[in-house]
Design an enzyme around this catalytic site. Structure first.
Site, short mmCIF file in Angstrom:
data_model
loop_
_atom_site.label_atom_id
_atom_site.label_comp_id
_atom_site.label_asym_id
_atom_site.label_seq_id
_atom_site.Cartn_x
_atom_site.Cartn_y
_atom_site.Cartn_z
N HIS A 159 -1.09 10.83 -0.90
CA HIS A 159 -0.66 9.96 -2.00
C HIS A 159 -0.04 10.83 -3.10
O HIS A 159 0.00 12.05 -2.99
CB HIS A 159 -1.87 9.22 -2.57
CG HIS A 159 -2.55 8.35 -1.56
ND1 HIS A 159 -3.79 7.81 -1.76
CD2 HIS A 159 -2.17 7.96 -0.32
CE1 HIS A 159 -4.14 7.10 -0.71
NE2 HIS A 159 -3.17 7.18 0.19
N SER B 206 -6.66 4.10 -2.20
CA SER B 206 -6.85 2.66 -1.97
C SER B 206 -8.14 2.13 -2.53
O SER B 206 -8.19 0.99 -3.01
CB SER B 206 -6.86 2.38 -0.47
OG SER B 206 -5.61 2.61 0.09
N ASP C 265 0.84 -1.20 0.00
CA ASP C 265 0.00 0.00 0.00
C ASP C 265 0.87 1.25 0.00
O ASP C 265 1.82 1.36 0.78
CB ASP C 265 -0.93 -0.02 1.22
CG ASP C 265 -2.25 0.65 0.93
OD1 ASP C 265 -2.24 1.88 0.71
OD2 ASP C 265 -3.28 -0.05 0.91
N HIS D 172 1.57 8.59 5.52
CA HIS D 172 0.57 9.62 5.84
C HIS D 172 0.92 10.43 7.09
O HIS D 172 0.35 11.48 7.33
CB HIS D 172 -0.81 8.98 6.07
CG HIS D 172 -1.55 8.65 4.82
ND1 HIS D 172 -1.84 9.59 3.86
CD2 HIS D 172 -2.12 7.50 4.39
CE1 HIS D 172 -2.54 9.01 2.88
NE2 HIS D 172 -2.71 7.74 3.17
N LYS E 180 -6.18 -2.01 6.84
CA LYS E 180 -6.19 -2.28 5.39
C LYS E 180 -6.96 -3.56 5.05
O LYS E 180 -6.97 -3.97 3.88
CB LYS E 180 -4.75 -2.41 4.85
CG LYS E 180 -3.91 -1.16 4.96
CD LYS E 180 -4.35 -0.06 3.99
CE LYS E 180 -3.50 1.19 4.14
NZ LYS E 180 -4.01 2.32 3.35
N ASP F 73 -4.89 13.89 3.10
CA ASP F 73 -4.93 13.91 1.63
C ASP F 73 -4.58 15.30 1.11
O ASP F 73 -4.46 15.50 -0.11
CB ASP F 73 -6.33 13.51 1.13
CG ASP F 73 -6.75 12.15 1.64
OD1 ASP F 73 -5.86 11.29 1.79
OD2 ASP F 73 -7.95 11.95 1.91
N ARG G 35 -11.98 3.35 10.31
CA ARG G 35 -12.45 2.40 9.31
C ARG G 35 -12.25 0.97 9.76
O ARG G 35 -11.40 0.68 10.60
CB ARG G 35 -11.79 2.63 7.96
CG ARG G 35 -10.33 2.31 7.89
CD ARG G 35 -9.85 2.43 6.45
NE ARG G 35 -8.43 2.57 6.38
CZ ARG G 35 -7.78 3.28 5.44
NH1 ARG G 35 -8.45 3.92 4.52
NH2 ARG G 35 -6.49 3.34 5.45
N ASP H 41 2.06 3.24 3.08
CA ASP H 41 0.96 4.18 3.09
C ASP H 41 0.68 4.77 4.46
O ASP H 41 0.65 5.99 4.64
CB ASP H 41 -0.31 3.50 2.57
CG ASP H 41 -1.42 4.50 2.45
OD1 ASP H 41 -1.29 5.40 1.61
OD2 ASP H 41 -2.39 4.43 3.23
N ARG I 99 -16.59 8.29 -0.61
CA ARG I 99 -15.88 7.03 -0.37
C ARG I 99 -16.42 6.33 0.88
O ARG I 99 -16.71 6.96 1.88
CB ARG I 99 -14.38 7.29 -0.24
CG ARG I 99 -13.59 6.07 0.14
CD ARG I 99 -12.13 6.20 -0.17
NE ARG I 99 -11.33 5.45 0.78
CZ ARG I 99 -10.02 5.30 0.69
NH1 ARG I 99 -9.36 5.87 -0.31
NH2 ARG I 99 -9.35 4.63 1.60
N ASP J 237 -0.99 -0.12 -4.79
CA ASP J 237 -2.29 0.46 -5.18
C ASP J 237 -2.18 1.92 -5.59
O ASP J 237 -3.07 2.45 -6.23
CB ASP J 237 -3.33 0.27 -4.06
CG ASP J 237 -2.93 0.93 -2.75
OD1 ASP J 237 -1.72 1.21 -2.54
OD2 ASP J 237 -3.83 1.16 -1.92
N HIS J 238 -1.12 2.61 -5.20
CA HIS J 238 -0.87 4.03 -5.53
C HIS J 238 0.41 4.43 -4.83
O HIS J 238 0.90 3.69 -3.97
CB HIS J 238 -2.02 4.95 -5.05
CG HIS J 238 -2.34 4.74 -3.60
ND1 HIS J 238 -1.54 5.22 -2.59
CD2 HIS J 238 -3.32 4.03 -3.00
CE1 HIS J 238 -2.04 4.84 -1.44
NE2 HIS J 238 -3.11 4.10 -1.64
O1 LIG Z 1 -8.29 7.17 4.27
C1 LIG Z 1 -7.09 7.38 4.24
O2 LIG Z 1 -6.31 6.89 5.06
C2 LIG Z 1 -6.53 8.33 3.20
O3 LIG Z 1 -7.44 9.35 2.96
C3 LIG Z 1 -6.29 7.62 1.92
O4 LIG Z 1 -5.51 6.49 2.09
P1 LIG Z 1 -5.86 5.11 1.38
O5 LIG Z 1 -6.56 5.46 0.11
O6 LIG Z 1 -4.51 4.48 1.12
O7 LIG Z 1 -6.68 4.33 2.31
MN LIG Z 2 -3.72 2.64 -0.33
MN LIG Z 3 -3.33 6.15 2.02
#
Ligand SMILES: O=C(O)[C@H](O)COP(=O)(O)O
Ligand SMILES: [Mn+2]
Ligand SMILES: [Mn+2]
Length: 563
Positions: A505, A85, A32, A438, A365, A175, A217, A434, A290, A475-476
């Site tokens: 990202h 992601s 990631d 961040h 994740k 972001d 999340r 990732d 999202r 993924d990015h």
């Molecule tokens: O939700 C997050 O952590 C970021 O806004 C984006 O990160 P992710 O796309 O890698 O989850």
């Molecule tokens: Mn990601």
């Molecule tokens: Mn991310």
């Protein structure tokens, strides 16, 4: 984008690949936030000791290459949109490019169709007697939400009858640049003032930093959502201010303050009363498109029976999401814009063709390699063929303090799954590049990248032992560039001369590597797909499982030549 004929009615059975055999284990590793960028002091992947991944790169161009992971290649509105992601794993798993939430909301707002849909008609029933609440991320990152969409929604909702509006703002800094919350709140306040001039009672009511308030999340920490509930719904928070600008400015005065982690706050009137708790009869819209970081709040807002925390008060509201966040749970049941219908994913095809799959990541994740991979669908396609395993993430510890995260544990689980020989595909997401990226902490991100490399080694060694194949990609981008740059690529400095940290990202491509003892000798990357992206990976993986990919998939990256 998605111009291929739909697959409805087509059979699920996949044809056998003419040259590649079935039955070889395929390990799929998603790193990631792991892009490719030139060597530079702000490239943490380059700075880290990553012998395993460096060795794979030597197989270029036949077995290592770059693919696109941002913009229109993953269904985002423009090529200025960084990858993320959700869209990344959607593309990886679905093998097709779908117009994504960001784009669908743009279209619905531009055409005005958003106001004709069932979701808006539903919430509008509250406009005469109740308040319209808008809850979401205040950002122009385009990952979870976009500020211009909020602006249009505010204007449109008021033109369609909303007389009293309360906005509940989650500050970003993840972001977008840390500290940008102040500017976003200023712009929002200007818009709300204009609405007030037109007779709409519009104000910010509450808020907080996204990582501490509301936007958890995959059920990592419900306390995050509870803080949001208390502030947005109950109007209760430790910090009280007269307006939102004062709130973010004051809260940022703490030297350790960071937009991602601002504490919850509520806006109060002269007498100290919160200006916008959510009451019976109100309408609520969560304006993030999202899913992953809104679905927990959606559950709290929608479910009659709910035991994740004590809601104290459960107002009778009309609630709609910007999109429907979970297609399987049909949650929320009302939404303003229909989500992309991501169908016929590789996960479903492979399950219907008897492929046994194991997927694993740590909590933060976990849904990426399951829910996003499967087209925003929770659950199994065939529980007797699939096993999804989640390793609990650390809670309450910032990832720059524990940059190794659970990389080792994920790798060990993957190794065990591979060596058990019970699975045909073993798929993992390794989060370090990732999640640590961040935080903006360069030293920690370098440690995280090294840990990811070590995890990859464990997995590749296991694949070696069983004679399997690996597909390693990302993924990015994220960890490969930690500096905000000008157009020429030079790092930008703040007024004190310090390089501005890029926590977000990037627009960079990501690597893909294939190999392993099970890979037939003549397999190599095609040279006729210079613009290939993440959506080309699914067909590639299907081939490696011994199947032809369905016709409507983006083409495979590989060919088989005589050796
Ligand atoms: O939700 C997050 O952590 C970021 O806004 C984006 O990160 P992710 O796309 O890698 O989850
Ligand atoms: Mn990601
Ligand atoms: Mn991310």
């Amino acid at each position: 984008m998605a111009t291929r004929p739909p697959a409805e009615g087509k059979p699920w059975e996949l044809a056998a690949h003419p040259r590649l055999a079935k039955g070889t284990l395929v390990g799929v590793v998603v790193l990631d936030g792991w892009g490719e960028a030139p060597p530079d002091p702000f490239n943490c992947i380059h700075a880290a000791d990553t012998p395993t991944l460096d060795a794979l790169k030597k197989a270029a161009p036949a077995r290592w290459r770059l693919i696109k992971a941002h913009g229109t290649a993953v269904g985002l509105p423009t090529d200025d949109d960084m990858g993320n992601s959700e869209v990344g794993h959607n593309a990886l798993g679905a093998g097709q490019i779908y117009a994504q939430g960001a784009k669908l909301v743009d279209l619905a707002l531009a055409s005005g169709k958003i106001y004709e849909g069932e979701g808006f008609k539903y919430i509008r029933q509250s406009f005469d007697d109740g308040t319209l609440h808008l809850i979401g991320l205040l950002s122009d990152g385009g990952v979870h939400s976009r500020f211009d969409q909020l602006q249009l929604l505010l204007k449109g909702a008021s033109e369609h009858g909303a007389k009293r509006i309360r906005v509940h703002v989650l500050t970003d800094g993840r972001d977008v640049l840390d500290g940008s919350s102040v500017r976003f709140v200023e712009m929002l306040e200007e818009d709300l003032a204009r609405l007030r001039e037109k007779g709409v009672d519009a104000r910010v009511a509450s808020g907080g930093g996204r990582m501490y308030v509301t936007m958890d999340r995959y059920e990592n920490d419900w306390q995050v959502v509870k803080r949001g509930w208390d502030a947005h719904v109950l109007g209760e928070a430790p910090h009280k201010f007269k307006n939102a600008l004062e709130a973010v400015k004051k809260l940022r005065e703490d030297p350790k303050a960071n937009d991602q982690y601002l504490p919850p706050f509520v806006i109060v009137d002269e007498s100290g009363k919160p200006v916008g708790p959510i009451q019976d009869g109100d309408a609520v819209v969560t304006f993030n498109f999202r899913a992953d970081r809104m679905v927990m709040l959606a559950k709290a807002l929608e479910y009659e029976n709910f035991d994740k925390f004590d809601r104290i008060r459960f107002p009778k509201i009309r609630y709609a999401g910007m999109l429907q966040y979970d297609g399987e749970l049909k949650l929320p049941s009302h939404y303003l814009v229909a989500p992309p219908e991501i169908e016929r994913t590789s996960g479903e095809y492979l399950a219907r063709n008897g492929v046994r799959t194991y997927a694993c990541s740590e909590t933060v994740k976990f849904g990426h390699v399951t829910f996003f991979w499967n087209g925003n669908r929770s659950g199994y396609f065939n529980p007797s063929l699939e096993k999804y395993e989640e390793i609990p993430s650390d809670i309450g510890i910032p990832f720059n303090v524990q940059p190794k995260m659970k990389a080792l544990e994920i790798a060990q689980k993957a190794r065990d799954a591979i060596l058990s020989r019970k699975f045909d595909q073993v798929r993992v997401n390794i989060a370090n590049g990732d999640m640590v990226g961040h935080t903006g902490d360069i030293e920690a991100t370098i440690v995280g990248c090294k840990a990811a490399d070590e995890a990859v080694k464990i997995i590749l060694d296991a694949i070696e032992q069983v004679g399997g194949i690996f597909v390693l990609t990302a993924d990015h981008g994220n960890a490969e560039d930690m500096a905000k740059r000008d157009k020429s690529g030079k790092p930008l400095r703040d007024k004190d001369g310090k390089v501005q940290t890029l926590t977000s990202h990037t627009l960079n491509p990501v690597p893909i590597a294939i190999g392993g003892p099970g890979l037939a000798p003549g397999v190599r990357f095609r040279t006729d797909l210079p613009n290939a992206g993440l959506a080309n990976v699914a067909a590639t993986v299907m081939n490696l499982h011994g199947f032809e990919a369905p016709e409507h998939y983006e083409p495979t990256l590989i060919e088989v030549v005589d050796k």
